[in-house]
Design an enzyme around this catalytic site. Structure first.
Site, PDB file in Angstrom:
ATOM      1  N   GLU A   1       2.355   4.965 -13.011  1.00  0.00           N
ATOM      2  CA  GLU A   1       2.378   6.557 -12.824  1.00  0.00           C
ATOM      3  C   GLU A   1       1.373   6.250 -11.576  1.00  0.00           C
ATOM      4  O   GLU A   1       1.744   6.744 -10.542  1.00  0.00           O
ATOM      5  CB  GLU A   1       1.411   7.007 -14.033  1.00  0.00           C
ATOM      6  CG  GLU A   1       2.063   7.156 -14.916  1.00  0.00           C
ATOM      7  CD  GLU A   1       1.878   5.459 -15.695  1.00  0.00           C
ATOM      8  OE1 GLU A   1       2.188   5.859 -17.345  1.00  0.00           O
ATOM      9  OE2 GLU A   1       1.529   4.220 -15.344  1.00  0.00           O
TER      10      GLU A   1
ATOM     11  N   CYS B   1       1.751  -6.019 -12.727  1.00  0.00           N
ATOM     12  CA  CYS B   1       0.603  -5.113 -13.581  1.00  0.00           C
ATOM     13  C   CYS B   1      -1.000  -5.019 -12.781  1.00  0.00           C
ATOM     14  O   CYS B   1      -0.738  -6.226 -12.948  1.00  0.00           O
ATOM     15  CB  CYS B   1       1.637  -5.658 -15.171  1.00  0.00           C
ATOM     16  SG  CYS B   1       0.648  -5.062 -16.305  1.00  0.00           S
TER      17      CYS B   1
ATOM     18  N   GLU C   1      12.489   7.463   8.763  1.00  0.00           N
ATOM     19  CA  GLU C   1      13.074   6.818   9.497  1.00  0.00           C
ATOM     20  C   GLU C   1      12.683   5.286   8.479  1.00  0.00           C
ATOM     21  O   GLU C   1      11.820   5.133   7.400  1.00  0.00           O
ATOM     22  CB  GLU C   1      11.983   5.633  10.349  1.00  0.00           C
ATOM     23  CG  GLU C   1      12.659   5.155  11.754  1.00  0.00           C
ATOM     24  CD  GLU C   1      13.010   3.837  11.076  1.00  0.00           C
ATOM     25  OE1 GLU C   1      14.180   3.357  10.978  1.00  0.00           O
ATOM     26  OE2 GLU C   1      12.162   3.152  10.116  1.00  0.00           O
ATOM     27  N   LEU C   2      14.346   4.963   7.902  1.00  0.00           N
ATOM     28  CA  LEU C   2      14.885   4.043   7.219  1.00  0.00           C
ATOM     29  C   LEU C   2      13.629   2.931   6.830  1.00  0.00           C
ATOM     30  O   LEU C   2      13.408   2.217   5.539  1.00  0.00           O
ATOM     31  CB  LEU C   2      16.956   3.923   6.799  1.00  0.00           C
ATOM     32  CG  LEU C   2      16.502   3.691   6.374  1.00  0.00           C
ATOM     33  CD1 LEU C   2      16.608   4.396   4.809  1.00  0.00           C
ATOM     34  CD2 LEU C   2      18.056   3.495   5.947  1.00  0.00           C
TER      35      LEU C   2
ATOM     36  N   ASP D   1       6.279  -6.282 -12.110  1.00  0.00           N
ATOM     37  CA  ASP D   1       7.173  -5.136 -12.767  1.00  0.00           C
ATOM     38  C   ASP D   1       8.650  -4.733 -11.474  1.00  0.00           C
ATOM     39  O   ASP D   1       7.783  -4.578 -10.537  1.00  0.00           O
ATOM     40  CB  ASP D   1       6.060  -3.840 -12.425  1.00  0.00           C
ATOM     41  CG  ASP D   1       4.971  -3.940 -13.882  1.00  0.00           C
ATOM     42  OD1 ASP D   1       5.503  -4.630 -15.060  1.00  0.00           O
ATOM     43  OD2 ASP D   1       4.030  -3.357 -13.850  1.00  0.00           O
TER      44      ASP D   1
END
Length: 119
Positions: A76, A34, A57-58, A41
């Site tokens: 956001e 936060c 690519e993972l 968070d």
């Protein structure tokens, strides 16, 4: 490949660029801080996209998501930044990024960002 957090989203060529198909990633252990309190968070991210010429690519995505662990970010902003960085890396035909932030102070937050390539 490094095992340290990284802001680089690596790519590879789409093996079937002639067709539309969807790739979905589930990231159930996302964390950031936060920006007001410095408290952690936690969120679950879902990333769905229809690739054009490139795919994500993972492992690089894992390291990219990990890079937020010690950063302060509003829900956001972080969700939009993730979407922007993926769009910049692969220019997908379609992309949806959903950040489902866990309840804090009695309120959960879900941020959905969409992108569609202009034809």
């Amino acid at each position: 490949m490094s095992s340290k957090p990284s802001k680089e989203v690596q790519t590879f060529p789409n093996p079937a660029p002639e067709r539309d198909y969807e790739i979905a990633f589930d990231v159930p252990e996302f964390t950031c801080l936060c920006p007001l309190t410095g408290q952690p968070d936690f969120a679950r991210f879902t990333i769905k996209y229809v690739p054009d010429q490139l795919c994500v690519e993972l492992k690089s995505l894992k390291l990219y998501m990990w890079s937020y662990r010690n950063e302060g970010a509003f829900h956001e902003k972080v969700t939009n930044t993730i979407a922007d960085d993926i769009v910049k890396a692969i220019q997908p035909r379609k992309l949806t990024v959903v950040g489902d932030f866990f309840v804090r102070g009695g309120i959960g937050t879900i941020v959905t960002v969409t992108h569609e390539k202009k034809k």
